[in-house]
Design an enzyme around this catalytic site. Structure first.
Site, PDB file in Angstrom:
ATOM      1  CG  HIS A  81      -2.093   0.901   1.082  1.00 41.21           C
ATOM      2  ND1 HIS A  81      -1.996   2.273   1.152  1.00 41.21           N
ATOM      3  CD2 HIS A  81      -3.406   0.630   0.855  1.00 41.21           C
ATOM      4  CE1 HIS A  81      -3.195   2.808   0.997  1.00 41.21           C
ATOM      5  NE2 HIS A  81      -4.072   1.837   0.819  1.00 41.21           N
ATOM      6  N   GLY A 162       4.329  22.799   9.560  1.00 40.65           N
ATOM      7  CA  GLY A 162       5.646  22.271   9.884  1.00 40.65           C
ATOM      8  C   GLY A 162       6.545  22.151   8.669  1.00 40.65           C
ATOM      9  N   PRO A 164      10.476  22.551   6.889  1.00 45.39           N
ATOM     10  CG  PRO A 164      12.151  23.462   5.535  1.00 45.39           C
ATOM     11  CD  PRO A 164      11.690  23.384   6.956  1.00 45.39           C
ATOM     12  CB  ALA A 170       7.901   9.709  11.812  1.00 45.02           C
ATOM     13  N   GLY A 171       8.311  10.391   8.435  1.00 47.17           N
ATOM     14  CA  GLY A 171       7.691  10.967   7.252  1.00 47.17           C
ATOM     15  C   GLY A 171       6.777  12.129   7.556  1.00 47.17           C
TER      16      GLY A 171
END
Length: 310
Positions: A81, A162, A164, A170-171
């Protein structure tokens, strides 16, 4: 219960029961009701269905984020996924009687808290989108963690809250507000993933298929099956039975075999039609109906509290 809403966080874990147990406990400890958990090792993803007041949902999502950021590393994550974050998608769904604008405000507040507490940037989507081009979840998430990380490093597709840059392990997180939706998979046998992708292309709305249907064709290694994985965003206008029938018809015409359908999470009663047991949904039972799971929160049918989805 004032401000009752559903929330369906998607977390990028499906192969580590101990982590999933921590995630579930974090929800129940927060005060929100955990209505359902669906976990899939091939997708390497778990979908939790929560319900409660907006304050309960905020506490639950922040608790989930705390566990996910500590326990999951996208740099070592693989699954069928698409994903961009460890706490990948957080949709808030207003239930009957809950103000839409309150849910949008909550999504914005929640996104800010996720950034402030965990340094995970947030993209806003759906009714909560701050940019019209990002209303559709797939507008950004389709790039995936690795490509999106590269793009934001080049100053493109910057987060709404948040950044840049994305969190190293954690992406990013997608937080949004949407209407009721049904996630549905159909497993096919006797064919390649190319057939599943062709079927997905024919049934998805953007390809001229069924209204409100988004679809992907995926290969499930552990099962040795291919799958048409769908989100049905207008389940009362396009009932689940219709979606399954069309997928089955297209697949059979290409030489594939229909194996079974699968609900990911819960479905509203109206989307299931008069005889849901006849739809070929694996393991179908009354516990898969959203209204049945909400009954304990809302009181008995004669209590005067309505819990129908918006």
């Amino acid at each position: 219960m004032a401000g009752l809403a559903e929330c369906v966080p998607n977390v990028s874990v499906g192969r580590e029961p101990a982590v999933l147990d921590l995630l579930e406990r974090s929800v129940t400890d927060s005060g929100a009701a955990l209505l359902d958990t669906h976990s899939d090792p091939d997708h390497n993803r778990s979908v939790l269905t929560l319900a409660g007041g907006l304050a309960d949902i905020r506490r639950a999502v922040l608790a989930l984020a705390r566990v996910a950021v500590r326990a999951i590393d996208l740099r070592r994550h693989a699954g069928a996924h698409p994903r961009v974050g460890v706490l990948d998608v957080v949709p808030i769904v207003p239930l009957d009687g809950t103000d839409l604008s309150a849910c949008v405000g909550e999504a914005h507040t929640l996104g800010q808290r996720i950034w402030e507490q965990f340094s995970v940037p947030v993209y806003l989507y759906g009714r909560a989108a701050s940019q019209p081009s990002r209303e559709r979840l797939e507008a950004v998430r389709r790039f995936g963690f690795e490509r999106l990380s590269q793009m934001v490093g080049e100053g493109k597709m910057l987060p709404d809250i948040g950044g840049p840059t994305l969190h190293e392990s954690a992406g990013a997180c997608f937080v949004g507000v949407r209407d009721i939706m049904v996630a549905l998979n159909v497993a096919l046998g006797g064919c390649s993933v190319a057939v599943a992708k062709r079927v997905a292309g024919q049934v998805r709305e953007r390809g001229g298929g069924l209204p409100g249907v988004k679809a992907l064709g995926l290969y499930l290694e552990s099962a040795g099956e291919v799958q048409v994985s769908m989100n049905v965003t207008k389940p009362c206008a396009t009932p689940i039975g219709t979606v399954i029938d069309v997928v089955r018809e297209r697949a059979v015409s290409m030489g594939a075999t229909f194996l079974h359908a699968e609900l990911v999470g819960l479905a509203p009663r109206a989307a299931l039609g008069p005889d849901p047991a006849a739809l070929g949904i694996r393991g179908y039972g009354p516990a898969m109906v959203l209204e049945n799971r909400l009954a304990g929160l809302c009181g008995p049918p004669d209590s005067g509290r309505r819990c129908r989805p918006r």
